[in-house]
Design a protein around this motif. Structure first.
Motif, PDB file in Angstrom:
ATOM      1  N   MET A   1       0.826  -1.194   0.000  1.00 17.56           N
ATOM      2  CA  MET A   1       0.000   0.000   0.000  1.00 17.56           C
ATOM      3  C   MET A   1       0.872   1.261   0.000  1.00 17.56           C
ATOM      4  N   GLU A   2       1.883   1.279   0.882  1.00 11.42           N
ATOM      5  CA  GLU A   2       2.736   2.467   0.975  1.00 11.42           C
ATOM      6  C   GLU A   2       3.455   2.760  -0.339  1.00 11.42           C
ATOM      7  N   GLU A   3       3.889   1.722  -1.031  1.00 14.52           N
ATOM      8  CA  GLU A   3       4.589   1.938  -2.302  1.00 14.52           C
ATOM      9  C   GLU A   3       3.661   2.561  -3.344  1.00 14.52           C
ATOM     10  N   LYS A   4       2.413   2.137  -3.348  1.00 13.98           N
ATOM     11  CA  LYS A   4       1.440   2.708  -4.279  1.00 13.98           C
ATOM     12  C   LYS A   4       1.185   4.183  -3.945  1.00 13.98           C
ATOM     13  N   ILE A   5       1.059   4.489  -2.664  1.00 18.30           N
ATOM     14  CA  ILE A   5       0.862   5.872  -2.222  1.00 18.30           C
ATOM     15  C   ILE A   5       2.066   6.720  -2.617  1.00 18.30           C
ATOM     16  N   LYS A   6       3.255   6.206  -2.375  1.00 18.64           N
ATOM     17  CA  LYS A   6       4.474   6.942  -2.733  1.00 18.64           C
ATOM     18  C   LYS A   6       4.529   7.208  -4.234  1.00 18.64           C
ATOM     19  N   GLY A   7       4.089   6.242  -5.033  1.00 16.87           N
ATOM     20  CA  GLY A   7       4.081   6.410  -6.483  1.00 16.87           C
ATOM     21  C   GLY A   7       3.146   7.526  -6.917  1.00 16.87           C
ATOM     22  N   ILE A   8       1.984   7.602  -6.307  1.00 16.11           N
ATOM     23  CA  ILE A   8       1.023   8.657  -6.635  1.00 16.11           C
ATOM     24  C   ILE A   8       1.574  10.016  -6.204  1.00 16.11           C
ATOM     25  N   ILE A   9       2.194  10.063  -5.036  1.00 19.27           N
ATOM     26  CA  ILE A   9       2.797  11.312  -4.564  1.00 19.27           C
ATOM     27  C   ILE A   9       3.901  11.765  -5.515  1.00 19.27           C
ATOM     28  N   GLU A  10       4.667  10.822  -6.044  1.00 16.94           N
ATOM     29  CA  GLU A  10       5.714  11.177  -7.013  1.00 16.94           C
ATOM     30  C   GLU A  10       5.115  11.782  -8.285  1.00 16.94           C
ATOM     31  N   GLU A  11       3.915  11.355  -8.663  1.00 14.39           N
ATOM     32  CA  GLU A  11       3.232  11.926  -9.826  1.00 14.39           C
ATOM     33  C   GLU A  11       2.765  13.353  -9.539  1.00 14.39           C
TER      34      GLU A  11
END
Length: 74
Positions: A1-11
């Motif tokens: 979950m955290e990796e997906k959140i981090k990916g969206i934040i990077e976008e």
């Protein structure tokens, strides 16, 4: 979950950077995302709008379980 959140934040980050701001992921806990706004975002009058209507909306569009977002002011 955290990796997906981090990916969206990077976008999202480049859009904040264009205005002199930035965002740092702190943690995901109990269906809430904890972040720290930086740069011009800290003093911006539209900080709450950006958090709730832009960043949270983007996160919830990808991850329905997220209930909210909290800006940690350290």
């Amino acid at each position: 979950m955290e990796e997906k959140i981090k990916g969206i934040i990077e976008e999202i980050r480049p859009y904040l950077n264009m205005e002199g701001g930035d965002i740092e992921f702190i943690k995901y806990e109990d269906k809430y995302v904890y972040v720290k706004l930086k740069g011009h975002c800290v003093e911006c009058m539209d900080q709450d709008y950006t958090l709730k209507n832009y960043i949270l909306a983007m996160l919830q569009s990808e991850i329905e379980e997220i209930e909210g977002i909290v800006n940690i002011e350290l």
